[in-house]
Structure formats: C-alpha cells, structure tokens
Motif scaffolding. Structure first.
Motif, short mmCIF file in Angstrom:
data_model
loop_
_atom_site.label_atom_id
_atom_site.label_comp_id
_atom_site.label_asym_id
_atom_site.label_seq_id
_atom_site.Cartn_x
_atom_site.Cartn_y
_atom_site.Cartn_z
N TYR A 181 -14.93 0.42 -5.79
CA TYR A 181 -14.76 -0.54 -6.88
C TYR A 181 -15.93 -1.52 -6.94
O TYR A 181 -16.47 -1.80 -8.01
CB TYR A 181 -13.44 -1.30 -6.71
CG TYR A 181 -13.24 -2.35 -7.76
CD1 TYR A 181 -12.81 -2.01 -9.04
CD2 TYR A 181 -13.49 -3.69 -7.49
CE1 TYR A 181 -12.63 -2.97 -10.01
CE2 TYR A 181 -13.32 -4.66 -8.47
CZ TYR A 181 -12.88 -4.30 -9.73
OH TYR A 181 -12.72 -5.26 -10.69
N MET A 182 -16.34 -2.02 -5.78
CA MET A 182 -17.43 -3.00 -5.75
C MET A 182 -18.76 -2.39 -6.16
O MET A 182 -19.53 -3.01 -6.88
CB MET A 182 -17.56 -3.61 -4.35
CG MET A 182 -16.45 -4.56 -4.00
SD MET A 182 -16.64 -5.40 -2.41
CE MET A 182 -17.37 -4.20 -1.34
N LYS A 183 -19.02 -1.17 -5.68
CA LYS A 183 -20.33 -0.56 -5.91
C LYS A 183 -20.38 0.23 -7.22
O LYS A 183 -21.44 0.63 -7.66
CB LYS A 183 -20.70 0.33 -4.74
CG LYS A 183 -20.97 -0.44 -3.47
CD LYS A 183 -21.49 0.49 -2.40
CE LYS A 183 -22.02 -0.26 -1.23
NZ LYS A 183 -23.38 -0.71 -1.41
N LYS A 184 -19.23 0.53 -7.79
CA LYS A 184 -19.10 1.30 -9.03
C LYS A 184 -19.49 2.77 -8.86
O LYS A 184 -18.87 3.64 -9.41
CB LYS A 184 -19.91 0.70 -10.18
CG LYS A 184 -19.62 -0.74 -10.46
CD LYS A 184 -18.20 -0.97 -10.90
CE LYS A 184 -17.99 -2.42 -11.27
NZ LYS A 184 -16.75 -2.95 -10.77
N LEU B 54 0.83 -1.21 0.00
CA LEU B 54 0.00 0.00 0.00
C LEU B 54 0.86 1.25 0.00
O LEU B 54 0.55 2.23 -0.69
CB LEU B 54 -0.95 0.00 1.20
CG LEU B 54 -2.06 -1.05 1.17
CD1 LEU B 54 -2.83 -1.03 2.49
CD2 LEU B 54 -2.99 -0.83 0.00
N GLN C 110 -7.63 3.92 3.38
CA GLN C 110 -7.97 4.34 2.03
C GLN C 110 -8.22 3.14 1.12
O GLN C 110 -9.05 3.20 0.22
CB GLN C 110 -6.86 5.22 1.45
CG GLN C 110 -6.76 6.57 2.14
CD GLN C 110 -5.52 7.32 1.73
OE1 GLN C 110 -4.43 6.74 1.67
NE2 GLN C 110 -5.67 8.60 1.45
N SER C 111 -7.50 2.05 1.37
CA SER C 111 -7.71 0.86 0.52
C SER C 111 -9.11 0.30 0.72
O SER C 111 -9.73 -0.18 -0.23
CB SER C 111 -6.65 -0.20 0.81
OG SER C 111 -6.87 -0.84 2.05
N PHE C 112 -9.63 0.37 1.95
CA PHE C 112 -11.00 -0.09 2.19
C PHE C 112 -12.01 0.78 1.44
O PHE C 112 -12.98 0.28 0.87
CB PHE C 112 -11.33 -0.09 3.68
CG PHE C 112 -10.57 -1.12 4.48
CD1 PHE C 112 -10.42 -2.41 4.03
CD2 PHE C 112 -10.00 -0.77 5.69
CE1 PHE C 112 -9.72 -3.37 4.76
CE2 PHE C 112 -9.30 -1.71 6.44
CZ PHE C 112 -9.16 -3.00 5.97
N TYR D 68 -21.36 1.21 4.69
CA TYR D 68 -20.83 -0.11 4.35
C TYR D 68 -19.67 -0.49 5.27
O TYR D 68 -19.57 -1.63 5.71
CB TYR D 68 -20.38 -0.14 2.89
CG TYR D 68 -19.95 -1.50 2.43
CD1 TYR D 68 -20.88 -2.40 1.95
CD2 TYR D 68 -18.61 -1.88 2.48
CE1 TYR D 68 -20.50 -3.67 1.54
CE2 TYR D 68 -18.22 -3.14 2.08
CZ TYR D 68 -19.16 -4.03 1.60
OH TYR D 68 -18.77 -5.29 1.19
N LEU E 134 -11.43 2.51 -1.32
CA LEU E 134 -11.31 2.21 -2.75
C LEU E 134 -11.98 0.88 -3.10
O LEU E 134 -12.59 0.73 -4.16
CB LEU E 134 -9.84 2.18 -3.16
CG LEU E 134 -9.15 3.53 -3.17
CD1 LEU E 134 -7.65 3.36 -3.39
CD2 LEU E 134 -9.76 4.44 -4.23
N GLU E 135 -11.90 -0.08 -2.19
CA GLU E 135 -12.54 -1.38 -2.42
C GLU E 135 -14.05 -1.23 -2.51
O GLU E 135 -14.69 -1.83 -3.38
CB GLU E 135 -12.16 -2.35 -1.30
CG GLU E 135 -12.69 -3.74 -1.51
CD GLU E 135 -12.28 -4.71 -0.42
OE1 GLU E 135 -12.77 -5.84 -0.44
OE2 GLU E 135 -11.46 -4.35 0.45
N VAL E 136 -14.63 -0.42 -1.62
CA VAL E 136 -16.09 -0.20 -1.65
C VAL E 136 -16.48 0.49 -2.96
O VAL E 136 -17.44 0.09 -3.62
CB VAL E 136 -16.55 0.64 -0.44
CG1 VAL E 136 -18.02 1.00 -0.56
CG2 VAL E 136 -16.29 -0.11 0.86
#
Length: 76
Positions: free
Chosen positions: A43-46, A26, A35-37, A56, A39-41
C-alpha cells in the motif's frame, strides 16, 4: 521501584489487549499479522517486488513467498 513494576504490568496488559484485538480484526479479514505487514508495504509503495518487500521488512525473500501466495489466492 514498586511504581515501575506497576507501570510495567499495565503496559504488558495494554500490549496484550492490543494484540488480542488486532488478531481478532485480522482474523475477520482472513489474514494474519505477517500478511498485514506485507499489505502495508504494498500500500505504501504502490508498486514493489517481492525482494523490495522483504528488504523493507528486513526478512528473507523466501520467508514471504508463502504468505504472498496465500494473499494472491484470496484475490480470486
């Protein structure tokens, strides 16, 4: 009982090595784990709002304001 503690110590070591490796990766990207969490959300939700991200992750909206601002600053 001794076997339990031996397994526990191994698990602790694996978790620590995982954290060290993850933090290093990271850091090379210029972000931290929080911040990675986020970005993950995204990415998943668009597409999502700051409130949806906070909901979330089960954290307050105010606690993700600064990490999001720092991520936005990296885009430029």
């Amino acid at each position: 009982m001794e076997n339990y503690f031996n397994q526990y110590d191994k698990l602790k070591r694996v978790n620590r090595l995982h954290k060290i490796k993850g933090d290093k990766e990271l850091n090379e990207l210029g972000i931290h784990v929080g911040q990675s969490f986020i970005l993950e959300v995204i990415y998943m939700k668009k597409s999502c709002t700051q409130k949806e991200i906070a909901d979330y992750l089960k954290i307050s909206t105010s606690s993700i304001t600064n990490p999001i601002k720092r991520l936005e600053g990296k885009r430029s």
